[in-house]
Every structure is written in C-alpha cells, then in structure tokens.
Design an enzyme around this catalytic site. Structure first.
Site, PDB file in Angstrom:
ATOM      1  N   ILE A  11      -0.130 -11.480  -3.775  1.00 59.51           N
ATOM      2  CA  ILE A  11       0.676  -9.962  -3.894  1.00 59.51           C
ATOM      3  C   ILE A  11      -1.123  -9.622  -3.865  1.00 59.51           C
ATOM      4  O   ILE A  11      -1.688  -9.020  -4.452  1.00 59.51           O
ATOM      5  CB  ILE A  11       0.918  -9.475  -4.916  1.00 59.51           C
ATOM      6  CG1 ILE A  11       2.596  -9.763  -4.961  1.00 59.51           C
ATOM      7  CG2 ILE A  11       1.650  -7.799  -4.715  1.00 59.51           C
ATOM      8  CD1 ILE A  11       3.168  -9.583  -6.052  1.00 59.51           C
ATOM      9  N   LYS A  12      -1.336  -8.257  -2.800  1.00 56.05           N
ATOM     10  CA  LYS A  12      -2.582  -8.124  -2.424  1.00 56.05           C
ATOM     11  C   LYS A  12      -2.478  -6.003  -2.660  1.00 56.05           C
ATOM     12  O   LYS A  12      -1.739  -5.608  -1.753  1.00 56.05           O
ATOM     13  CB  LYS A  12      -3.081  -8.066  -0.826  1.00 56.05           C
ATOM     14  CG  LYS A  12      -4.008  -6.761  -0.651  1.00 56.05           C
ATOM     15  CD  LYS A  12      -5.676  -7.120  -0.662  1.00 56.05           C
ATOM     16  CE  LYS A  12      -6.207  -6.071   0.255  1.00 56.05           C
ATOM     17  NZ  LYS A  12      -5.786  -4.510  -0.155  1.00 56.05           N
ATOM     18  N   VAL A  13      -2.790  -5.838  -3.588  1.00 57.65           N
ATOM     19  CA  VAL A  13      -3.223  -4.178  -3.897  1.00 57.65           C
ATOM     20  C   VAL A  13      -4.301  -3.257  -4.437  1.00 57.65           C
ATOM     21  O   VAL A  13      -5.359  -4.164  -4.029  1.00 57.65           O
ATOM     22  CB  VAL A  13      -2.102  -3.900  -5.223  1.00 57.65           C
ATOM     23  CG1 VAL A  13      -0.200  -3.977  -5.128  1.00 57.65           C
ATOM     24  CG2 VAL A  13      -2.286  -4.506  -7.186  1.00 57.65           C
TER      25      VAL A  13
ATOM     26  N   SER B 240      -8.536  -4.695  -3.825  1.00 60.69           N
ATOM     27  CA  SER B 240      -9.499  -4.404  -3.134  1.00 60.69           C
ATOM     28  C   SER B 240      -9.700  -3.063  -4.036  1.00 60.69           C
ATOM     29  O   SER B 240      -9.389  -2.272  -4.588  1.00 60.69           O
ATOM     30  CB  SER B 240      -8.385  -4.092  -1.852  1.00 60.69           C
ATOM     31  OG  SER B 240      -8.341  -3.358  -1.623  1.00 60.69           O
TER      32      SER B 240
ATOM     33  N   TYR C   5       0.798  -1.184  -0.254  1.00 59.93           N
ATOM     34  CA  TYR C   5       0.209  -0.145  -0.284  1.00 59.93           C
ATOM     35  C   TYR C   5       0.949   1.368   0.138  1.00 59.93           C
ATOM     36  O   TYR C   5       1.637   1.560   1.208  1.00 59.93           O
ATOM     37  CB  TYR C   5      -1.192   0.195   1.148  1.00 59.93           C
ATOM     38  CG  TYR C   5      -2.230  -0.688   1.307  1.00 59.93           C
ATOM     39  CD1 TYR C   5      -2.720  -1.671  -0.058  1.00 59.93           C
ATOM     40  CD2 TYR C   5      -2.761  -0.365   1.704  1.00 59.93           C
ATOM     41  CE1 TYR C   5      -3.594  -2.251   0.277  1.00 59.93           C
ATOM     42  CE2 TYR C   5      -3.750  -1.686   2.336  1.00 59.93           C
ATOM     43  CZ  TYR C   5      -4.173  -2.546   1.373  1.00 59.93           C
ATOM     44  OH  TYR C   5      -5.729  -3.462   0.984  1.00 59.93           O
TER      45      TYR C   5
END
Lengths: 318, 318, 318, 318, 318
Positions: free
Chosen positions: B217-219, B266, B186
């Site tokens: 991977i969460k972006v 997200s 983030y």
C-alpha cells in the site's frame, strides 16, 4: 509485410529498430518494412500519406479542389508513385483498393505494394462531441495485410481517459499480431486554441503517446507559444530552448523518450510551399523522423504533388 | 522473477511474507524477490523508484531540471545503481528498456535486473477529470516479466467506486498470474485540500487499500490535521496519538491490518534533504516498511541522487 | 464446506434446507454448514459476525474504541470463540487470516474453521455516491473456500436497478459454484431518513431480496413508523399488526416468502445491552432466524463481547 | 416441457403454432405445451397467472388483502387448481416451489406441473427511475425447466432503446434454448397518463413487440382515447373502428402481425366482476388470445378466485 | 444465397462486384445474388423494398391506408410479385414469413425466394431520443438465411460515434459470415431541418458510410440547399454542379468512392407519381444504382403498387 529483399537494411534503420526493445520480431519486421519502403527507404526518415480528411472535414472540403482524389485508388497510386513510406486511411478507403494495389505472391496472401496503416478511429465535423468513433479493428488490419494501426487521442479533452483506454486495448491486440502502433496525439479541450500547438502542450502530448506504448508518434509542429498552465514555468526557469522550430522539434524528440520513439510531424492547414520546405528542414535538423503529409499531397494536381513530395524527400535524404 | 539465490532469505522477510496467507507461491516468490533485491535486501524494508510523473505532470516539469532523465534508460540505471528494491513505471517507460536491463538466462525468458512494477493507470494534468486512464494490463506485465502491477485509487472522488472495481479486476487477474499488487491510495474530492493528507483521511485510505486486497500500500505521509468529517471525533475521544510523524506512521501501519500489509510512504513535493531524512527516520521508527521516492531521485544530478538514496537506505538499514 | 460430522443434522435444520427447492446439493450443504456451525448449531437460528465497518465507517470509527480489533485475526478468533454461525467480511479481511484459521485436511484444500461469507461490495463514508463498489468476486470466494457471498442493495436509491443486476450476476455465478447468497437489503434514497426503517419499507425490501433469489436476507429491525408512500394505506386498511417489535418481525418473515427464506436482523448503532436483549427476544418470538451483530461484537473488550454474544445465543437457543 | 400426451393437439393450436415460421421445434413444443395445458388446453386461448406484483407494488399492497398469498406456494397451487395455461413470476418466486410443484419423471429432470415463465426483469415502486432491473436469466429459466421467459419494455420511456436491446439479447439466447419469449409492452413516458392505454399508443406498442420477435405479446386493454401524437390522425382519416372494446381488440390483433402473434390482455386495477366478464367477452369476440390475470386472481379468497377464473375460462371456451 | 443459375452474370454486374476488392467470395456471391434477382437482374440497378415503417412511424400511420399491409406476408409477396431486388425488414417481419416464402431445396436449408436484408436497428416515434435500438443480430440474419444486414446511423446526432461503433461491430461480424452490409446514413441533429437533405450534408453522409465499410449506401435524395457549415464554401469556390437533381446524384456517387460503392436513394414522404418518375430518371441519369421504395410501395392498393414499381423498374432498365 515483407520488405524489398534487395534492399539492404541500413545501419540507421537497425539502430532505430533496436529501440523497440519489448517488441516481437513480427512487429519489428513491420516497422522495418515501413522504414525500408519508398524513396526514403533506409534513410531512417519516413513520409506517410494519411487520408482520413474525408471523415474529418468531409469529402468536398477534402477533394473538390482536385476531383481525382474522390477516387480511393487515386491515393493508393499517389502514395506509390511518390514513394511514400506508408499509406494510412480508414477502413473503407483501404478496402476499396486492396486487390488492385497488392501483389499476389502465392495463392493465399496478398501483399500490399505499399505498407498500409489502418486508421482505427475518426471524428467528423458534423459532430461537435470532442471524441472519435472507432471505425476499424485489429482484425480488419490483419485481414487487409496492414503493417500497422493508427489511433487518435485528444489530450485535454473530457474524453481523454476513455480514448487512452481504447488506444490501449487496440495497441495490446495490435502488438499481439505484430502490427506497428501509430498514435496521433492532438491536444484539445482544456487549453486555449493557440495552446493546442504550444510547445509545452505538444511536448506533453508527445510524451503521453510514448508512455502509452506507441511505436510511431504523430504530433503537430509546435509553436513557441507557451500555454499558461502548470507546465509553463519550467520552460523559463530551466531555459529550455524553444525559439526556433529546429529547437522545438529537438525538444519534442527529447520528450518522446529522448529519441527512442519515432516522431513524425504534420503542419496542419496548407501554406505556401516555401514555408513548408523550411518546416521540413527544421524537422530534419531537429532530429525529427519525418512527416505525415495529407492535404499538401492530394489537394493539388498529381504532378505538382509528386514534385512537392520529391522536394520534401530530397531534404530528408540529404 | 528469481531473487539472487546467493542471498539468504532473512527471518524478517520470511515473517513478512507469512502475512500474505491467501497468496499463491508464485506471488509470494515475487514479493520475496522485491524484499530480497537492492541495498535493502533482507532488511524487511524497501525503497521503490516510481516514474509516472511524465504522465502526472508532463515531461518538462518532471525532467527538464535534470535533462538526462528524459531518457527512459536513465531511470532503469538509476534504480539499479542506487540499489532500489523495485522500479515502477507506465507501459512505455518499461518497454523502452526491457532488453537493455534484463539478463538473458536462457533462450526464452528475459529476467529484468531489477524487479519491475507496471503502473497500470495514470492521470495527467491536461485533464481535470478526477479519474485515471488504464494504460497497462496484466498481460503487459506478464509479457515484460514484471514482479507486480500498480494501480491508483482516489478515495473521496466521484469516481472512487469505478476505480476500486477496476483495481479489483486487475488485482484478481494479477494474483492469478502470481504478480504483486501495489495500490496507490490517494484521497481527493470530498475533502478539503489540507484534508487529503489528514491523518484521519490517510488512515481510512490505507485501510481501504488493505480491504481491496493490495499486497503493498502506498500513501502519502499524513499530517496531524484532522479533516472535520465523521471519522474525526474518535481520534479525540479515544486519544489516538497523532502528534509526531512517528505516531502517525504507527497509526497508518495499524490501520493497514495492524502491520500485516506492507505500507510505503511518499512525501510529495521535494523539500530540503534534512527534512526528508527526518521523515525517513519517522517512517522507520513508526514501523513503516519504506518509501517510494520519485522526484527526490531523478530531479537532481545522478551523483547527488545516489548519495541521497544511500543516506535514506542507511537509515532504513540501521 | 463440511460441517462437523459429529453433529447430527436436526429436524429443524432439515426443514429449513427443504425450503431451498431449486438449489444444488452443494449449495444446500453450504447452507447446512452454516446452520450446523457454532453455538447455535442445529437450532435453526444463526448469529453472523460481519466486519465491513472498516469500509463503511473507516478503521478508526470502527476499531479505535477496542484497538485489538485493528488486527484482522482478532475478528476470526472472536467469531470462533463466540461460536458464531459464520464470519462475513470483505476480501482483504478474509485473505489476511485464511491460513491461520483453516484446518489443513489434506494436501490440497484448506477448510476454514468457521464458515466464511465474502462480502462482495462495499460503500465508504468518504464518498457520498449512493452506490457501492464491487470489491470481491465469486472466484475469490471459491479461492478462499468460503461458504457464501454477501451483497448489498439500496432499494429506493437511484442506482437500485444497477445494484440488483450486479447482485443477480454474482448470485447466478455463486449458485453455479454451490455458494450461499446473502443479500443485505437497505432502503435509502427515495424515502425519508425515518422511512429507511419503516415497517412498510423494510417489508418491501425483504420481499425484494427474496424475489432476487437470496438464500439469506439481512434487513434492519423495522420501527412502527409507516413511510407515507403507496404501500402505507394497506397496513391500516387490512389491519396488519405492527405495534410490537415481535409483530413487525413476524410481518417481515411473512414478506420473505412466508418463512421460506432465512431472515436475519441488525439493530444499527449500539445501544444499551438491555434494549439489545429485548430486541433479540422479539426476533426470536417473531420467528426471525437470527442476527448479524457487528459493532456490538467488536466495539467492546473481547471478554465483554463474548459474554454478550453468549447471552444473545442463549435467548435464541431457548 | 412435454404436454399431456393424452391430449390431442387440436387444429386451432396447430394453426397458431404454424405462424411461428422461424422457430425451432423445441420452441414450438414449448409454445404448444402452454396452449395444451390447463382448462383451455386445445382451445387456442390461454389464461396466464403473473405474480410480479411483489416487485412492482410491494408485498403488502399485493398480498395483505388475502394473506395466504404471501406464500409463493399459494400461487403455484392456485395456477394449477384454476387450470391456468402458465404461471409467470420472478426468480425467487419460481425457485421457492420448483420441487414441490414438479413431477419427477426420471432421475435427472424435474418437470413443472404447470408451464412456467420466468419474468426476467422487474421494476419497483420504491424507485422512480423509468426502467427495470434484470433479475433473471435464460440460464435460470433453463435450470428451472421453464417453458418461456418474460420481459417488459416501456415504449415512450427515455430508456426504451436500452430496454429493447436487453430484450433482444435475452430473446436471442432464449430462442437458442427453445424457450417461448413473452414481451410485456407497456407505454409510458412520452405520452399523457391517459395516453398509456390509448388505442393508437397500445397499437404501436403491440406492433413494436411483434417486430422485436416476441412469441406472445402482453398489452393493456386499450381505451378509445386517441393520444394526440403523430399517429392519431390516420385513425380518423382512415376510419379505423375503435368505438367498442371488441373493435379495439380486433385492431390490436391486426397490429400484431394480423393475428400471426399471440396477444394477451390485462385489465389493470381490479374492478367489479361484471365489468371484467364484459372485458373477457370483448377479448374473445375481438379475436384476442386470452388474458393475464394477476390481481383479480390472488387478491381474493382462493375459492372466489377459482370461481371467477372458471367463469372467465368458460367464456373463452365457448 | 444462390442466384437463379439460369441467369447469366452480366458484365455490368461483374464490374460492380469487382469494386468490392476486400470481400470474401461469400460476400460477393450474396451481393451478386441481390444484383441478379428480380426484374432488374443483371442491369446493375436495384430496387429494394424496406418495411421498417412499423417501427419508425407505427403500424397505423404505415398500414391503415392499405390494411392488407398489416400482414407481414403481404410485404414478402409484394416484393416477390413486383420483382424487387431484395426485401429489408426488422426481425419480427422476416421471422413471420420465412417458411412460407422460402423454397426447401434440401432437408436442411431453406432458401428465401427473394434476397432478405435484416434491418438490425430501428427508432420509433414514441421516443424522442436521437438514437436507435439494436433489434436484430448477425446471428439472426444467418439463422434466417438473409443475404445482408442493414443499419442506420445519424451523422450529426449526439450519438453518432456510438452508432458508428455499433455499425462497425455488426459489419465486422457480417463480413465474417459473408453478408452484405447496407448502411442507412441519415443526417440529423447538428444541422437545420432543411440541412438534413442539403447536398453538402448528404454528400458528407454518403462518404462517411463508404468509409465505414458499407457495401450498399442508402441516402435521401439531396436538395440544392447548402447547409451553412464548414463544408459549404467549397461548393461555391470549386463550382461543384448541384443545380439539377441529376447533378446532385452524380455528386453523391462521386462522394461514395467515385462510383465504387452502390448507392441507393429514397425520396421520403409520398408525392405524386409524376414527380417520383422524374426523381427515378434523375437517379438513373446521375449514375445512381437504384431506389429503396417503401411507402410508395405498400401505401396503395397492391395492383397500383405493382404498376408503379413496374414503371420505375422500366426506367432503370432502359
């Protein structure tokens, strides 16, 4: 770490213990030991005597009004005589009476007469740094046959992340040794002075403590003030009831995993006993699990303290 | 850590797993377990329920709109009922339901009904420090039979190097224990507020996560804004397509090792459901691997949440 | 870690290895493996492909001009096809192709087709802090069957002492595991921008790297500018020849233990190929050991890159 | 670590060793090895060659006046040919000649021809931070068969407490391995530039080094200047003799446990040889144990250096 | 660590030892050894010689008035000849005489003739940082057969929490090895200069030391000044007697767990002997356990020192 085997574990205690789903049987036995000790044994309520005020405010502000309290043995005996559920104090305090107030069951282990909680960090008023010093360890707690460890965090302080990481390390080690983890969650720093006990702030602090993996959470009784931060609006929009103290205690219990974590309350500076009893009733009616009562215990003659504590416990027992 | 053995590992899942060339068979089994769980099992897509908002925004901003969500069990059950691929939360949240939501296959091990991801660090809005506290460990994740660990970094923050080093240490230990490593990347700090979701910034953040050795991977979904930094010009000069959300998702997938790493997205603050569905379609069409859906899951009545999540999964399944 | 056994270790390689007097036979074998790999095998020269630009400048500034390069496999294949001596990259890059680009000699060990160097720290342009994050470990390098580890220090930076200490710890552990230690020594901070490549500054940086125990030293090609610091005067007083690039390369080799340590050079921002070839000739004529060629390798179509790299290697081979 | 067994341990050496009452026999053997090596073997005096100037001032200010000195082997050979008692240098310098300058007594151990001291920390003039980087370890010293380790502290610097703690850790480990501990005690920071060599300041620095547990203390030759700090008055009131250099050396020896610790002196920037000889005589007459001679050794042609060092040693031998 | 077996452990000593309820028998034996050593053996009083002034004020301010004191052996002998209860000093001081002043009872262990306390941290007046450097370890204390370790904290300093944590770590390890823990508790920083010895501040400092788990607490003799901080008012409100020095000593003893912890006092800068004797009487009459006498011991000719110390001990013996 053994409870009085003559006592029968009550259903309410069983149901509380059941909420600690991830814990080892040793941790559960220690938690049960606290819940089955003292006058409130088996009621699901608890009253803890904390004596870290010597660190926090100095010995004289803490004890000169009742000079017997300069002696660490005084507090052990007070906690026992009053039928407290546990006695929490820093290293030196516990060390200095550990033999006098333990039964010697066999040749190797001492068992404290009352469940002990080693308070592992402390601040002092000579320092203005918004932090605490670690002054006790899990090793110490094990050596002293404690049932748990205590730690303080300051949500909102510039050092909060470091304090949470210290708590994490101590709690991880404590759980490995089957000790109960008690977290004092006291907001300070980023909010107004009044905001430190605002309902929206204390609710946040209680939830943070639960997320950190604490077994027992200690917060101050919240006021109905709403600190004007990002969490204020939802209280109004979603009509969260906060008008009475009972409402607010209920809300804190909800914030602490909807009743799945034991929350105990402190009131702060001593006030008249009538007000105090009203607070206790609100805690009880709001579903709170009990109180941590320090200054109201040892800053008056022992007889009066015992009387007050009996009254408090009687409310919780009803 | 076992997947439902009745399910057949699909070719698409096999081909995804094959990209994790350096991983142990235990890590691959855990990744496969996530990809073979829930309603999207076998599709190569995944939807994860994250519940760290209690830390990030406080319990009341997170749960008062749907008060059932104050109870940690609510989220376990929601994730299971909705057929999520995994449930990610901080230590206390996972601990409080680990027994209720595990099957007991033999006398020693509990197997969670849904793959669990322990979120190992968290920020909170009471603190303004651009950092997070480590609140969970690999040891905790192993103790709770999790399938993976999650960690957040803030590219652009003054603390980014320290956060990356913490992630590295946790991921090294996690891989030794066969756990899947999920990295929330983030951006914040050195760029404008709008720049935090700029396509050039999110692309950089996704690539950094891949270089750090993350498995998933969460972006955040990127906008077509270009933050005016040293990486902006090449987007224009080399005609990188960024006009549609589908274009931008494609670009992020390319930045994350050209599709060799799972990227989930997200959306941030809740918006209307129609817009949300358009986003899901863009993720799917752009080759994204799925979504992390927190507030849109638990900030509405359960029935409505289940309906919404079903619609989302239906898009991914097509 | 084995070299091609069909190749005969040449005298020039033997004489280079002999300079590493304190190293274990395993470290020497790894160094020899690099010197006996690729098109320059046995010549005593080496060309290394580094791909840490994704961290340093972001994926888009690095790869969008030649989009195939978004795929980590592209770089493995490029390094192999071009006959590079080694391939150096951060953790994620190496992990993502370790199986595809290894031979499986027996059931236990994978042997990478090309010697690998794990770049263990990296900066990124989203952060302005003059430091780097450690993103890889010796444990990782061993797990990936690397031949060496790489580390960057910034002489002149406010963090230089910390960076040197980190390098020391990693190199100590690397030597215990028989890995080659490559040190990127890039001055920045206390000197002017022009001074970062000044001959007096680069000479100092190369010598510091040698003193730190590096086996292979990477510096930028120095200019004839003299940074006006305490080291400038002796260049004039003692008539150190620095007019031509060949002179300056000779001087750097002298500063790096008089030729006892391998020094390779990078040129920085891409320029035209003619100029580049002149630089390579100067490195060769000045007794330099070779080049690290990143952006000139992967920021053009593969065919053109292979052609350019062949021309470079042909100069070194002469 | 063995001394030449043909040499007889002299009484003066025995009496010096006897002062190291707490040390292991291995540490005493290493100290004895230094005192029984080179031209001054058995005299109780010692001359050490230190070559850390490449770190401190850069390679060119250090070596361009005598370019042979760019080669690390030059210094090993110079120390041996000149009959120095020991050779002290940073990691890379020692590593690069450890095989060439060791005898191979059996199949396992190399024995350096001259006692080696690994200088474990170093500063550099590209950095303005008043600190040093740790660049060598006790493990390295053991691996290189060194007789001792060296460390620098800066009394008066803002980092002095950290530097002392680093020295403590290294010395504790060094003593466990039987290594001699040499402490460079160089005041800087809180005093004037002239005060860095003031007799009251150097006396304090020497005593601090002794209290830190150093076996050999290295200070700069003090001037008769008195830094105007809290320690100045007693020099006047108690008539401490400081007029001649001999007086001042005597005083330093007294400050270093009244002769119970070996103190060696350096002069700093090169001056003419006549002045240097006067300094050596003063050290000898004042009961000093010898000299550390760096720049006067290697910043002149080797023949001239050997001649100068012979003259110095001849003074000490008388 | 053995006391003179011919001495009979007195009842007063037994009763003091009994207060150390949590300690191992080895720690109790070491404490008993101190209480049964020297001229005050068996009286329950103790006088300790501390020689850390070389660190604190430099060698010349400490020793030039009585130059014999430059020799570390002087202090060992002085402590023995004067019949001190223990000798406390930094690492180098103890190391330099450990053989000369030990009996060799068997072939393995040396037993110091006088109980030794290793002072583990120290400040120096060249530095203005309100902190100390750790210069000795529990390992060192064990190696030197010490009976205890000493540590200094500065309540009120910006570094107090760090210092308390260092003390905690050293004391934990010391107790594991059966060593007595002596804590110098010297307020400075947040209060006025006069406040450093104010009765309300010293009382706080003594209590903090007790809470930290110290066995022996060292504070400065308090004045009747009341520092105007949050602890001042209760002195007036609760009529705490502080007019005479005897009153104040009594109060400190009360603050240190009501007599359950040994407290010894120092007077600070040397004054005339008459005043000193009055102080000693006040310590004795107030129930203090004894004195730490440094500068009044070694800053006069030995004969005079022995005479003074005898007079002091005679007062304590009465």
């Amino acid at each position: 770490m053994n409870t009085n085997l003559n006592d029968k574990i009550t259903d309410i205690v069983k149901s509380i213990i059941k909420n600690y789903e991830s814990d080892s049987s040793k941790t559960k036995r220690n938690l049960q030991h606290i819940l089955m000790s003292g006058n409130l044994a088996g009621t699901g309520k608890l009253v803890i005597l904390p004596v870290d005020q010597g660190f926090e405010h100095g010995p004289d502000r803490s004890f000169s009004i009742n000079p017997d309290a300069y002696d660490p043995h005084y507090h052990y005996q007070l906690a026992i005589d009053a039928g407290m559920s546990a006695y929490a104090a820093p290293l030196g305090m516990l060390e200095s009476g550990i033999e006098s107030f333990s039964t010697r069951e066999n040749h190797i282990h001492h068992t404290p007469i009352i469940p002990l909680i080693l308070k592992c960090n402390s601040a002092n008023s000579l320092s203005k740094v918004p932090n605490q010093a670690i002054t006790g360890s899990v090793k110490d707690a094990v050596r002293l046959n404690c049932s748990g460890v205590g730690f303080t965090i300051y949500p909102g302080s510039e050092n909060i992340y470091e304090m949470m990481e210290e708590a994490r390390e101590i709690f991880e080690e404590a759980k490995e040794h089957g000790l109960v983890c008690v977290l004092w969650s006291y907001p300070r720093g980023s909010m107004s002075k009044e905001g430190e006990t605002a309902i929206n702030v204390v609710s946040y602090a209680a939830h943070m403590a639960a997320l950190c993996g604490a077994h027992i959470i200690k917060v101050k009784l919240p006021t109905k003030f709403l600190e004007p931060d990002s969490t204020k609006d939802v209280f109004i929009k979603n009509n969260i009831p906060i008008d009475t103290l009972t409402d607010r205690v209920k809300h804190i219990i909800k914030s602490a995993f909807n009743g799945r974590r034991i929350v105990v309350f402190s009131g702060g500076a001593a006030k008249n006993d009538g007000e105090l009893m009203e607070e206790i009733k609100a805690i009880k009616n709001g579903g709170g699990f009990g109180s941590i009562i320090g200054r109201n215990s040892f800053q008056r003659p022992k007889e009066k303290a015992l009387k007050l504590l009996k009254e408090i416990m009687d409310i919780y027992k009803k």
